[in-house]
Design an enzyme around this catalytic site. Structure first.
Site, mmCIF file in Angstrom:
data_model
loop_
_atom_site.group_PDB
_atom_site.id
_atom_site.type_symbol
_atom_site.label_atom_id
_atom_site.label_comp_id
_atom_site.label_asym_id
_atom_site.label_seq_id
_atom_site.Cartn_x
_atom_site.Cartn_y
_atom_site.Cartn_z
ATOM 1 N N GLY A 87 0.745 -1.122 0.056
ATOM 2 C CA GLY A 87 0.067 -0.126 0.036
ATOM 3 C C GLY A 87 0.812 1.175 -0.044
ATOM 4 N N ASN A 88 0.024 2.338 0.131
ATOM 5 C CA ASN A 88 0.953 3.619 0.163
ATOM 6 C C ASN A 88 0.126 4.727 1.273
ATOM 7 O OD1 ASN A 88 -0.836 5.653 -1.337
ATOM 8 N ND2 ASN A 88 -0.512 4.145 -2.695
ATOM 9 N N ARG A 89 0.833 5.657 1.792
ATOM 10 C CA ARG A 89 0.605 6.547 2.603
ATOM 11 C C ARG A 89 -0.498 7.703 2.365
ATOM 12 N NH1 ARG A 89 5.529 9.089 4.916
ATOM 13 N NH2 ARG A 89 4.072 10.140 6.366
ATOM 14 N N SER A 90 -1.090 7.472 1.055
ATOM 15 C CA SER A 90 -2.095 8.632 0.948
ATOM 16 C C SER A 90 -3.218 8.723 1.491
ATOM 17 C CB SER A 90 -2.438 8.210 -0.609
ATOM 18 O OG SER A 90 -3.237 9.337 -1.102
ATOM 19 N N ALA A 98 -3.462 8.046 -5.357
ATOM 20 C CA ALA A 98 -2.091 7.399 -5.611
ATOM 21 C C ALA A 98 -2.334 5.882 -5.612
ATOM 22 C CB ALA A 98 -1.358 7.703 -4.384
#
Ligand code: CTP
Length: 426
Positions: A227-230, A294
């Site tokens: 995942g990512n931090r958006s 994102a």
């Protein structure tokens, strides 16, 4: 409660510099209790609020509650303090009228100009922006009479917020819920702020827009993902701003934990494939698409159906990745509507091959979008932050610098740029 003002300017200020005068109309529905929270949000942020409940609203929440929370006496009919002509004065002197909940009956009266109590008189005399937040059962919302009344009110400039979907009074679920009070508040603040801006406040009325937000997850197995931090905050601020400007908004939200913006259709997704499918479907008929999400650039080549077990020898499994489709590129090159406006975001740091703006110009060309919102992230990430600064680059060569400010403020600059390029305005 969530922070309703996270993406907004906190100080209340009217065009005259005085405390903005807000009339909070309350209709006779079970959701009247939620208006207490809305009232507190207004008073605690420095607004001067006069509550005008209908007689039916007082069956749900009594006058002492409204009087105590607003610090003012409360009347429902026109026969109190007649010497002060309240049925005219309250509406005339308001900077904003918000009705929450607005019942089907109240909207029918407003659409037809009936004025048999203080609230309906106030609606007839108000010359300021009027926001109605309906709440009712789905059948009532969908009834042709209500549809016609909502259309009439909107055609006159009244801002009728689409109700939320979910649990209604009793066992049924469907469209008709009052949106989160904090989100009605954010919507109302936006409308109030826009009233001070020259030009039509609802400049996106009749437009359909799609916004993507959040960060996608790419599953390795049923429990693990990349995942990512958006946080989704910029996308949510964009959706809010577009709704406040009158657009019909679809918000495709990847793993976002923020409350649904008032009047916005939220489509939750998890993976890039789901995000792509929902965005492309909604984009078919959209005037504008803003890719604030994102999406993961890569996903595991294969998703294990069963949870991947640890090997006994202490070794770790390899990770084979494949590239995800570039949704922004696809949207830009294969447009549902040829005259739609497509907006992308880019977080750049600049490197030996070029400055932030040079790299962003190349990206704009490569992606084929009309506008690219460029964040310079050299000095640290903007993930989760309430503020943002950016440059909005346009394919036609324009560049608008947006100084550090709220994500709401940046959103309005982006919509200004979109609005200027929409068919009919360009
Ligand atoms: N985007 C997209 N689909 C993807 C990845 C990104 O639509 N699979 C969109 C994002 O929503 C955003 C823009 O493209 O609007 C950001 O692109 P970015 O990831 O910065 O660009 P890349 O093409 O991945 O460039 P870079 O090589 O700089 O990572």
């Amino acid at each position: 409660m969530t922070d309703p003002l996270g993406d907004h300017d906190r100080e209340a200020a009217s065009p005259t510099g005085e405390r903005p005068r807000v009339v909070l109309g309350v209709g006779g529905g079970i959701a009247a209790y939620k208006a207490c929270e809305l009232l507190r949000l207004f008073t605690e942020s420095g607004h001067d609020v006069t509550v005008v409940p209908t007689a039916a609203a007082l069956e749900f929440v009594g006058a002492p509650t409204w009087a105590a929370l607003s610090g003012k006496p409360v009347a429902t009919d026109v026969w109190h303090d007649v010497h002060q002509v309240p049925h005219v004065r309250i509406g005339q002197s308001a900077d904003l009228v918000v009705v929450a909940p607005a019942t089907a009956d109240l909207m029918a009266k407003a659409a037809h100009g009936l004025a048999d109590d203080l609230l309906t008189n106030t609606l007839l005399t108000a010359r300021c922006p009027v926001v109605l937040a309906p709440a009712m059962h789905t059948e009532m919302w969908e009834h042709p009479a209500t549809r016609d009344n909502v259309a009439t009110l909107r055609s006159r400039g009244t801002r009728v917020i689409e109700p939320a979907e979910g649990r209604l009074t009793g066992k049924d679920t469907g469209k008709g819920r009052l949106p989160d009070p904090a989100e009605i508040f954010a919507f109302a603040l936006d409308v109030l702020a826009r009233a001070a801006v020259p030009g039509p406040a609802a400049d996106l009325a009749g437009r359909r827009v799609v916004v993507s937000a959040g960060g996608t997850r790419e599953y390795l197995d049923p429990v693990r993902f990349l995942g990512n931090r958006s946080s989704g905050r910029q996308g949510y601020a964009l959706a809010r701003a577009a709704a406040a400007r009158g657009a019909e908004v679809t918000l495709v939200a990847a793993n976002v934990t923020l409350p649904d913006p008032a009047g916005v259709k939220v489509v939750p997704v998890e993976t890039t494939a789901e995000l792509r499918a929902e965005v492309l479907a909604a984009a078919e008929t959209a005037d504008a698409v803003v890719m604030a999400a994102a999406p993961a650039d890569f996903r595991p080549a294969a998703v294990s159906e069963a949870k991947i077990k640890k090997a006994g020898d202490g070794s770790a499994p390899g990770l084979d990745l494949v590239q995800n489709p570039d949704i922004l590129h696809e949207l830009s090159h294969d447009r549902g509507r040829p005259d739609s406006v497509v907006v992308g975001f880019a977080a750049e740091t600049g490197d030996s091959t070029g400055s932030v703006l040079e790299l962003a110009r190349h990206k704009l060309e490569r992606k084929g979008c009309d506008l690219l919102v460029v964040n310079d992230v050299s000095g640290g990430a903007v993930f989760g932050s309430a503020e943002n600064e950016a440059v909005v680059l346009a394919a036609d060569g324009a560049a608008v610098e947006v100084p550090r400010g709220t994500k709401a403020a940046l959103s309005h600059v982006i919509w200004d740029q979109v609005a200027a390029r929409l068919p009919g305005t360009r």
